[in-house]
Design a protein around this motif. Sequence first.
Motif, mmCIF file in Angstrom:
data_model
loop_
_atom_site.group_PDB
_atom_site.id
_atom_site.type_symbol
_atom_site.label_atom_id
_atom_site.label_comp_id
_atom_site.label_asym_id
_atom_site.label_seq_id
_atom_site.Cartn_x
_atom_site.Cartn_y
_atom_site.Cartn_z
ATOM 1 N N GLN A 138 0.845 -1.207 0.000
ATOM 2 C CA GLN A 138 0.000 0.000 0.000
ATOM 3 C C GLN A 138 0.874 1.249 0.000
ATOM 4 N N ARG A 139 0.546 2.184 -0.865
ATOM 5 C CA ARG A 139 1.255 3.469 -0.891
ATOM 6 C C ARG A 139 0.216 4.584 -0.948
ATOM 7 N N PHE A 140 0.476 5.631 -0.213
ATOM 8 C CA PHE A 140 -0.411 6.789 -0.236
ATOM 9 C C PHE A 140 0.432 8.026 -0.575
ATOM 10 N N GLY A 141 -0.031 8.787 -1.551
ATOM 11 C CA GLY A 141 0.583 10.076 -1.851
ATOM 12 C C GLY A 141 -0.360 11.162 -1.354
ATOM 13 N N PHE A 142 0.190 12.263 -0.859
ATOM 14 C CA PHE A 142 -0.677 13.292 -0.267
ATOM 15 C C PHE A 142 0.037 14.626 -0.180
ATOM 16 N N THR A 143 -0.772 15.649 0.032
ATOM 17 C CA THR A 143 -0.238 16.967 0.351
ATOM 18 C C THR A 143 -0.861 17.420 1.668
ATOM 19 N N VAL A 144 -0.029 17.866 2.582
ATOM 20 C CA VAL A 144 -0.517 18.466 3.832
ATOM 21 C C VAL A 144 -0.275 19.968 3.710
ATOM 22 N N SER A 145 -1.337 20.750 3.839
ATOM 23 C CA SER A 145 -1.177 22.200 3.702
ATOM 24 C C SER A 145 -1.642 22.905 4.978
ATOM 25 N N PHE A 146 -1.043 24.041 5.226
ATOM 26 C CA PHE A 146 -1.362 24.840 6.417
ATOM 27 C C PHE A 146 -1.995 26.149 5.953
ATOM 28 N N HIS A 147 -3.027 26.563 6.666
ATOM 29 C CA HIS A 147 -3.766 27.777 6.287
ATOM 30 C C HIS A 147 -3.940 28.649 7.522
ATOM 31 N N GLN A 148 -3.698 29.930 7.331
ATOM 32 C CA GLN A 148 -3.907 30.877 8.431
ATOM 33 C C GLN A 148 -4.526 32.138 7.846
ATOM 34 N N ASN A 149 -5.553 32.623 8.480
ATOM 35 C CA ASN A 149 -6.285 33.797 7.964
ATOM 36 C C ASN A 149 -6.707 33.583 6.507
ATOM 37 N N GLN A 150 -7.235 32.406 6.225
ATOM 38 C CA GLN A 150 -7.726 32.034 4.875
ATOM 39 C C GLN A 150 -6.619 32.097 3.824
ATOM 40 N N ARG A 151 -5.376 31.969 4.246
ATOM 41 C CA ARG A 151 -4.283 32.037 3.289
ATOM 42 C C ARG A 151 -3.426 30.781 3.401
ATOM 43 N N LEU A 152 -3.086 30.217 2.236
ATOM 44 C CA LEU A 152 -2.198 29.054 2.216
ATOM 45 C C LEU A 152 -0.793 29.511 2.604
ATOM 46 N N THR A 153 -0.254 28.911 3.659
ATOM 47 C CA THR A 153 1.082 29.331 4.101
ATOM 48 C C THR A 153 2.164 28.315 3.758
ATOM 49 N N THR A 154 1.807 27.046 3.816
ATOM 50 C CA THR A 154 2.838 26.005 3.717
ATOM 51 C C THR A 154 2.239 24.763 3.058
ATOM 52 N N GLU A 155 3.013 24.117 2.201
ATOM 53 C CA GLU A 155 2.572 22.841 1.610
ATOM 54 C C GLU A 155 3.692 21.824 1.768
ATOM 55 N N ILE A 156 3.333 20.640 2.246
ATOM 56 C CA ILE A 156 4.310 19.553 2.387
ATOM 57 C C ILE A 156 3.723 18.318 1.718
ATOM 58 N N ALA A 157 4.396 17.823 0.693
ATOM 59 C CA ALA A 157 3.909 16.644 -0.023
ATOM 60 C C ALA A 157 4.860 15.483 0.248
ATOM 61 N N ALA A 158 4.326 14.292 0.248
ATOM 62 C CA ALA A 158 5.163 13.102 0.481
ATOM 63 C C ALA A 158 4.397 11.860 0.046
ATOM 64 N N GLU A 159 5.088 10.736 0.090
ATOM 65 C CA GLU A 159 4.452 9.428 -0.119
ATOM 66 C C GLU A 159 4.858 8.548 1.042
ATOM 67 N N ILE A 160 3.936 7.699 1.465
ATOM 68 C CA ILE A 160 4.290 6.731 2.509
ATOM 69 C C ILE A 160 3.957 5.330 2.028
ATOM 70 N N GLY A 161 4.701 4.365 2.521
ATOM 71 C CA GLY A 161 4.416 2.955 2.267
ATOM 72 C C GLY A 161 3.944 2.307 3.558
ATOM 73 N N VAL A 162 2.928 1.460 3.445
ATOM 74 C CA VAL A 162 2.392 0.775 4.620
ATOM 75 C C VAL A 162 2.584 -0.730 4.423
ATOM 76 N N LEU A 163 3.204 -1.367 5.406
ATOM 77 C CA LEU A 163 3.508 -2.799 5.298
ATOM 78 C C LEU A 163 3.043 -3.541 6.543
ATOM 79 N N PRO A 164 2.780 -4.856 6.395
ATOM 80 C CA PRO A 164 2.618 -5.650 7.613
ATOM 81 C C PRO A 164 3.878 -5.500 8.466
ATOM 82 N N GLU A 165 3.684 -5.379 9.773
ATOM 83 C CA GLU A 165 4.824 -5.112 10.652
ATOM 84 C C GLU A 165 5.899 -6.180 10.525
ATOM 85 N N ALA A 166 5.483 -7.447 10.361
ATOM 86 C CA ALA A 166 6.468 -8.543 10.270
ATOM 87 C C ALA A 166 7.348 -8.379 9.038
ATOM 88 N N VAL A 167 6.757 -7.949 7.930
ATOM 89 C CA VAL A 167 7.533 -7.757 6.702
ATOM 90 C C VAL A 167 8.485 -6.566 6.868
#
Lengths: 91, 259
Positions: B192-221
């Motif tokens: 499983q892989r998820f791509g996303f953007t996390v953005s921060f907003h203050q006073n209705q204004r976009l201040t910061t954007e952080i994009a990344a991808e994560i991989g999710v695995l069974p813990e044993a693997v």
Amino acid sequence: MLNSRDDITAVVHDTLNEILKDAEFDPVSFTGAERITDIGFTSLLLARLIIQLEAALGADPFEERYVVSDIRTVDELIDAYRQTLQASAVG
Amino acid sequence: MPEEVLVVVGDRFPQFAANRGTVTASQLLERLRSGEVHGPLRLAVGQGLLPQQLAEIEKFAASGDGTAVCHGGVPVPAEHRVVRPGHPPTALIGRVERAAADRFTAPLLLDERVDLLQDRLSSQHVSAITLLEAARQTWVTVTEQFLLSDEERATCVISEVTGVRAAYHHYVFPLPATVEFRLTAHGKVPAQRFGFTVSFHQNQRLTTEIAAEIGVLPEAVAKKQEALAARQALHDALAPLRAAQPATAADTHPGGIPA
């Protein structure tokens, strides 16, 4: 416990193909000379392979005797399991 | 009596709290407890407050006497179990809510005990590294609470984070702010892989954007993959030592007699 080379070979080939199928790769008719990385095995798939082979064969050669870079081909992988199983039977 | 309008910020932001229209949490609570506030007080809750301070402000706001009214309510911290298991004081976000199928929001909610705030004691703004950690907490929380099935939640871990890109457009100050998680990609093979953007907003204004991808695995693997890599790294580190010529007695005991 499976100990003959033929038994181990069959289990390793089946497990390799099972994992390749899950990863949406084509199955392979193995000669034994295939390089494991060339048929699509990443570190993630290798980890899965070793977990599944440990469940099927009762041994993990990479726990003590081998590191990943020792094994390049399918036949070398089979030999690693055979030697580990033999050593554990003797020990 | 004229209405007073203030933003309350944590005591860790003294520089920002020097601006007119702000009050530190300690100063505000002292005024409220002493009964010094007689007229209506309209408040917005900024960053850096302790949970106890939030709870006490909420108590005064909920008393119904109109002395203190919190604009937008008092935010609730995210469950620590999810964002930092075993490290309760350091949640940086409030409760996450689903806004759409692929979009989730939470208030930014910095606690004054956050170690990262120490970086910027002399500044008025929230540091970039603090926002990066808030983004990380957001993607962990959203993944665990909303994107994984019950079974996956019990057996899987976030095993890797790749392709982190950050764009800081504007300062974030210790004022109310929101965090938004937007899912941009989801793959299931070979893991499983998820791509996303996390953005921060203050006073209705976009201040910061952080994009990344994560991989999710069974813990044993994930553990097996890590163990294989660790043994290989150790093997590679020892190889030059094994290949080196054995030390002579003179190398080991220069000028002396070996024991």
